[in-house]
Design an enzyme around this catalytic site. Structure first.
Site, short mmCIF file in Angstrom:
data_model
loop_
_atom_site.label_atom_id
_atom_site.label_comp_id
_atom_site.label_asym_id
_atom_site.label_seq_id
_atom_site.Cartn_x
_atom_site.Cartn_y
_atom_site.Cartn_z
N LYS A 118 15.41 29.90 65.27
CA LYS A 118 16.41 29.06 65.93
C LYS A 118 16.95 29.72 67.20
O LYS A 118 17.40 29.03 68.11
CB LYS A 118 17.51 28.68 64.96
CG LYS A 118 16.95 27.81 63.84
CD LYS A 118 17.97 27.04 63.07
CE LYS A 118 17.33 25.99 62.19
NZ LYS A 118 16.51 26.53 61.09
C1 LIG Z 1 15.57 25.85 60.36
C2 LIG Z 1 14.48 26.59 59.70
C3 LIG Z 1 13.28 25.97 59.30
C4 LIG Z 1 13.06 24.47 59.41
O1 LIG Z 1 12.94 24.03 60.74
P1 LIG Z 1 13.14 22.49 61.11
O2 LIG Z 1 13.20 22.46 62.57
O3 LIG Z 1 14.44 22.07 60.46
O4 LIG Z 1 11.98 21.74 60.53
C5 LIG Z 1 12.28 26.76 58.76
N1 LIG Z 1 12.44 28.09 58.60
C6 LIG Z 1 13.58 28.72 58.96
C7 LIG Z 1 13.69 30.18 58.72
C8 LIG Z 1 14.64 28.01 59.53
O5 LIG Z 1 15.76 28.65 59.89
#
Ligand SMILES: *Cc1c(COP(=O)(O)O)cnc(C)c1O
Length: 472
Positions: A118
């Protein structure tokens, strides 16, 4: 470049408007009227660019120069995507997992400040928000609920930024010690950590209650940075282009991506990269036991789950009951027909589901858009973490394990498959230990962080208290 709602409302917006707004006026999500294309010549000339310049070239296709001057955008990508922030010059380096399965690669997206993918988008978003708010002479109170990765990525992106305060609710005692230390050790005056004596849903209910008070919301400029934010999606398109270029030598080659998915934000960016012309063969969608998305891509039925049917798993950042960004893909799938999307989501918003299995759009989905999907269990993930470590020496976390497993199952022979690493194993140390018998070692900087004093206000299920804190 103008943006339109997925539900057909005719009002058009610019990138800078879409950046700061949440939903469209009709409750839909905003998308470009037409997707920009990447030409063959561009792809070739981008092979040698540093990450920040590639980011500028990709993102500027979504932004008009007279809306947000491109020289300013270039300055922001340059300051966001540095070795200081992301650990390496490559920003998203690749590792071969050839010893696990021929053609399998891992793209590291988790070397930013909070050790999850993120950060890739959020670090740029913090800069874009600060810039836009100053330009529009506005301030923003970001209110959110987190069970881990989103909240910390938002706080590290927004800390110390002018015009922005963050109020982040988290369930008291339910995050890992590492996640707590990461968030609560921040001492910046504009970051407010609030631990709620309850579960994640209670935190979300408080956020909803505050946001539903429209007078309060307007008066205090309440906003969010959740996964439907368009700025996050475009920033994520960049690493798909980068992963493609870094794993090929000619544009005649194709690659596939395996993506651990929850809210469909990450893989939506892959879909957009593919539509823009990046030679992506297959988009392999991996879910955990919360398999709303895998169910849709295998059966054509989209059925959001009730709370009681939403499980707490060992890949908690993918524990979703519905996938908020999926509506954007549905809009493309249905040929940009906003009325049809609006009709389907009228059902969804009522707690219902829909079934596209008999439509020509669903029948041609795999061929037209390249999606396939699979689901993992806790035992699968443990086994994948263990085998990956034993065969390649690379330690992966539980979310990445999902992508590595489903990627192995659904990869086509002869086409390289890049599994996306979305978090580092240290964030989910207990489960990693269950798999390999030891906890991932901490770096000195991480040990120092664990020892820092923490700052958090613990409250009950108290909406008024949160409003008081925001009102100051
Ligand atoms: C947010 C997240 C996901 C999922 O991603 P999306 O964009 O919601 O599909 C997968 N793995 C981790 C570690 C995350 O923080």
């Amino acid at each position: 470049m103008k943006y339109l709602s997925t539900r057909g409302h005719p009002a058009k917006q610019t990138f800078s408007q879409v950046l700061l707004s949440g939903l469209a006026e009709d409750g839909g999500l905003m998308l470009p009227e037409t997707l920009p294309k990447i030409t063959e010549a561009e792809l070739t000339s981008w092979r040698t660019l540093p990450y920040h310049a590639l980011a500028f070239n990709v993102i500027s296709k979504f932004v008009d120069n007279d809306d947000l001057p491109h020289t300013d955008l270039a300055a922001m990508t340059k300051s966001a995507y540095t070795k200081e922030v992301f650990g390496t010059d490559e920003i998203t380096p690749l590792t071969s997992l050839e010893k696990l399965q021929p053609g399998l690669l891992l793209q590291h997206l988790s070397n930013g400040p909070t050790l999850a993918f993120k950060d890739m988008a959020m670090q740029l978003l913090g800069r874009l928000f600060e810039y836009e708010l100053a330009r529009q002479n506005k301030t923003l109170n970001i209110l959110g609920a987190t069970s881990g990765d989103t909240g910390s990525a938002a706080e590290y992106a927004m800390r110390g930024r002018k015009g922005i305060s963050v109020y982040m609710l988290s369930p008291a005692g339910r995050m890992s010690a590492f996640q707590r230390a990461q968030m609560y050790s921040l001492q910046d005056a504009n970051i407010h950590n609030i631990a709620v004596e309850g579960v994640f849903d209670d935190c979300q209910d408080i956020v909803k209650a505050v946001s539903n008070d429209l007078n309060f919301k307007r008066k205090h400029n309440i906003g969010t940075v959740n996964s439907i934010n368009w700025g996050r999606i475009v920033a994520q398109v960049v690493y798909y282009v980068r992963g493609y270029l870094a794993s090929t030598t000619s544009n005649s080659q194709k690659v596939s991506f395996a993506v651990p998915s929850g809210n469909f934000g990450n893989i939506l960016a892959g879909h957009i990269a593919r539509e823009m012309g990046v030679p992506i063969d297959t988009l392999i969608l991996a879910t955990n036991e919360n398999n709303v998305l895998a169910e849709f891509f295998t059966t054509g039925v989209y059925r959001p789950r009730k709370s009681a049917e939403t499980y707490e798993t060992s890949s908690p950042s993918m524990d979703i009951s519905k996938a908020s960004n999926f509506e954007r893909f549905a809009y493309h799938l249905l040929g940009n027909d906003g009325e049809r999307v609006a009709a389907l989501w009228k059902e969804v918003d009522r707690g219902g589901s829909f079934d596209l299995s008999n439509t020509p759009e669903f029948k041609s989905l795999r061929e037209r858009f390249g999606f396939v999907a699979g689901t993992s269990t806790h035992a699968n993930r443990l086994n994948t973490i263990r085998t990956t470590y034993e065969k390649t020496g690379t330690l992966i976390d539980t979310h990445t394990a999902d992508a590595v497993l489903i990627g192995q199952q659904l990869a086509k022979t002869g086409i390289p498959t890049i599994a996306l690493e979305t978090a580092l194993p240290i964030k989910f140390a207990a489960t990693v230990k269950e798999a390999v018998g030891f906890e991932p070692p901490m770096t000195d900087a991480q040990k120092a962080m664990m020892a820092l004093p923490q700052q958090v206000t613990t409250i009950g299920l108290d909406v008024a208290r949160v409003k008081q804190m925001i009102a100051g």
